[in-house]
Design a protein around this motif. Sequence first.
Motif, PDB file in Angstrom:
ATOM      1  N   ARG A  85     -17.310 -33.579-125.290  1.00  0.00           N
ATOM      2  CA  ARG A  85     -17.360 -34.483-124.248  1.00  0.00           C
ATOM      3  C   ARG A  85     -16.761 -36.025-124.585  1.00  0.00           C
ATOM      4  O   ARG A  85     -15.536 -36.374-124.189  1.00  0.00           O
ATOM      5  CB  ARG A  85     -18.507 -34.746-123.309  1.00  0.00           C
ATOM      6  N   ASN A  86     -17.156 -36.400-125.713  1.00  0.00           N
ATOM      7  CA  ASN A  86     -16.977 -37.950-126.186  1.00  0.00           C
ATOM      8  C   ASN A  86     -15.614 -37.744-126.860  1.00  0.00           C
ATOM      9  O   ASN A  86     -14.785 -38.529-126.735  1.00  0.00           O
ATOM     10  CB  ASN A  86     -17.875 -38.217-127.095  1.00  0.00           C
ATOM     11  N   LEU A 161      -4.648 -29.618-123.195  1.00  0.00           N
ATOM     12  CA  LEU A 161      -4.396 -28.591-122.413  1.00  0.00           C
ATOM     13  C   LEU A 161      -5.442 -27.308-122.785  1.00  0.00           C
ATOM     14  O   LEU A 161      -5.964 -27.029-121.593  1.00  0.00           O
ATOM     15  CB  LEU A 161      -3.251 -27.920-122.554  1.00  0.00           C
ATOM     16  N   PHE A 162      -6.145 -27.334-123.754  1.00  0.00           N
ATOM     17  CA  PHE A 162      -7.211 -26.207-124.036  1.00  0.00           C
ATOM     18  C   PHE A 162      -8.435 -27.175-123.986  1.00  0.00           C
ATOM     19  O   PHE A 162      -9.612 -26.381-123.506  1.00  0.00           O
ATOM     20  CB  PHE A 162      -7.044 -26.112-125.529  1.00  0.00           C
ATOM     21  N   GLY A 163      -8.728 -28.129-124.019  1.00  0.00           N
ATOM     22  CA  GLY A 163      -9.835 -28.985-123.753  1.00  0.00           C
ATOM     23  C   GLY A 163     -10.870 -28.730-122.824  1.00  0.00           C
ATOM     24  O   GLY A 163     -11.956 -28.394-122.995  1.00  0.00           O
ATOM     25  N   PRO A 164     -10.155 -28.740-121.383  1.00  0.00           N
ATOM     26  CA  PRO A 164     -10.933 -28.447-120.343  1.00  0.00           C
ATOM     27  C   PRO A 164     -11.814 -27.065-120.334  1.00  0.00           C
ATOM     28  O   PRO A 164     -12.937 -26.918-119.810  1.00  0.00           O
ATOM     29  CB  PRO A 164     -10.158 -28.498-119.290  1.00  0.00           C
ATOM     30  N   ALA A 165     -10.991 -25.921-120.946  1.00  0.00           N
ATOM     31  CA  ALA A 165     -11.609 -24.836-121.019  1.00  0.00           C
ATOM     32  C   ALA A 165     -12.736 -24.847-121.814  1.00  0.00           C
ATOM     33  O   ALA A 165     -13.492 -24.092-121.771  1.00  0.00           O
ATOM     34  CB  ALA A 165     -10.673 -23.776-121.140  1.00  0.00           C
ATOM     35  N   ASN A 169     -17.204 -24.358-121.666  1.00  0.00           N
ATOM     36  CA  ASN A 169     -17.885 -23.202-122.211  1.00  0.00           C
ATOM     37  C   ASN A 169     -18.103 -23.563-123.813  1.00  0.00           C
ATOM     38  O   ASN A 169     -18.004 -22.871-124.605  1.00  0.00           O
ATOM     39  CB  ASN A 169     -16.682 -22.029-122.359  1.00  0.00           C
ATOM     40  N   TYR A 170     -18.731 -25.005-123.861  1.00  0.00           N
ATOM     41  CA  TYR A 170     -19.101 -25.447-125.172  1.00  0.00           C
ATOM     42  C   TYR A 170     -19.827 -24.685-125.763  1.00  0.00           C
ATOM     43  O   TYR A 170     -20.017 -24.415-127.240  1.00  0.00           O
ATOM     44  CB  TYR A 170     -19.409 -26.716-125.054  1.00  0.00           C
ATOM     45  N   GLY A 171     -20.936 -23.716-125.148  1.00  0.00           N
ATOM     46  CA  GLY A 171     -21.746 -22.922-125.875  1.00  0.00           C
ATOM     47  C   GLY A 171     -21.127 -21.943-126.539  1.00  0.00           C
ATOM     48  O   GLY A 171     -21.864 -21.390-127.560  1.00  0.00           O
TER      49      GLY A 171
END
Length: 216
Positions: A85-86, A161-165, A169-171
């Motif tokens: 997130r940061n 572009l890839f960051g939001p996905a 689903n960071y887990g």
Amino acid sequence: MKLKFNIIAFLVVATLFSCKKGAEEKTLETYKYSEKGIVVNCDQFDLKLLNEALFSFEDDILKAYGQTNQTATPNLTRAYSQFIRNAMYNRAKYADIVSPHSAKIFEVLKSKEALWNLNDPNTKLNYQSSIMTCISDNMLDKSLKTTMNALIETNSMSPKLFGPALQSNYGAAIRDKYLSTYVALEFYYGKLFDVDLSKVSEKPESKVDFNKIPKE
């Protein structure tokens, strides 16, 4: 006289080439996490270095983001969540997060020219490199894998572009060490190109089993 000049010219060129080659072939002197083994197997790259980079990155973010208070056990799930997130919103204070060991790893990674594309304004990572092909081919999460491959194939892959996905689903990054490696290279080591690492200091030790998957 001409022969002497040619010999001198040859020696100068050979010396410059030798210096350039030596500068490119940096190596890491100390490996702190070698007992963790090989969890990312991309044989087109220095496996020992790649895995060391991953574990050092995870230890750094664990110390920076893994605790909610002084008595809580450091949690890698929370660390990934907070770090991603940061990093996404340019709030990560890399000079405070990075350890001296990770700074040394970065100096070696930086010398691997095929890994980087320093001319791209959106990212320092070379998405056409063999290591990115290995990462995208071996990712476990089908949705993230499909998204990444589609963006790479259309030459539009970027953290924006890839960051939001990834953030939603960071887990998956905890369970999937290929995805973890992408996070480390793009959002951590790639960002260190713009950070003054001359005053990096050692952080307090945190103990964590990197082979144990925390509960989300």
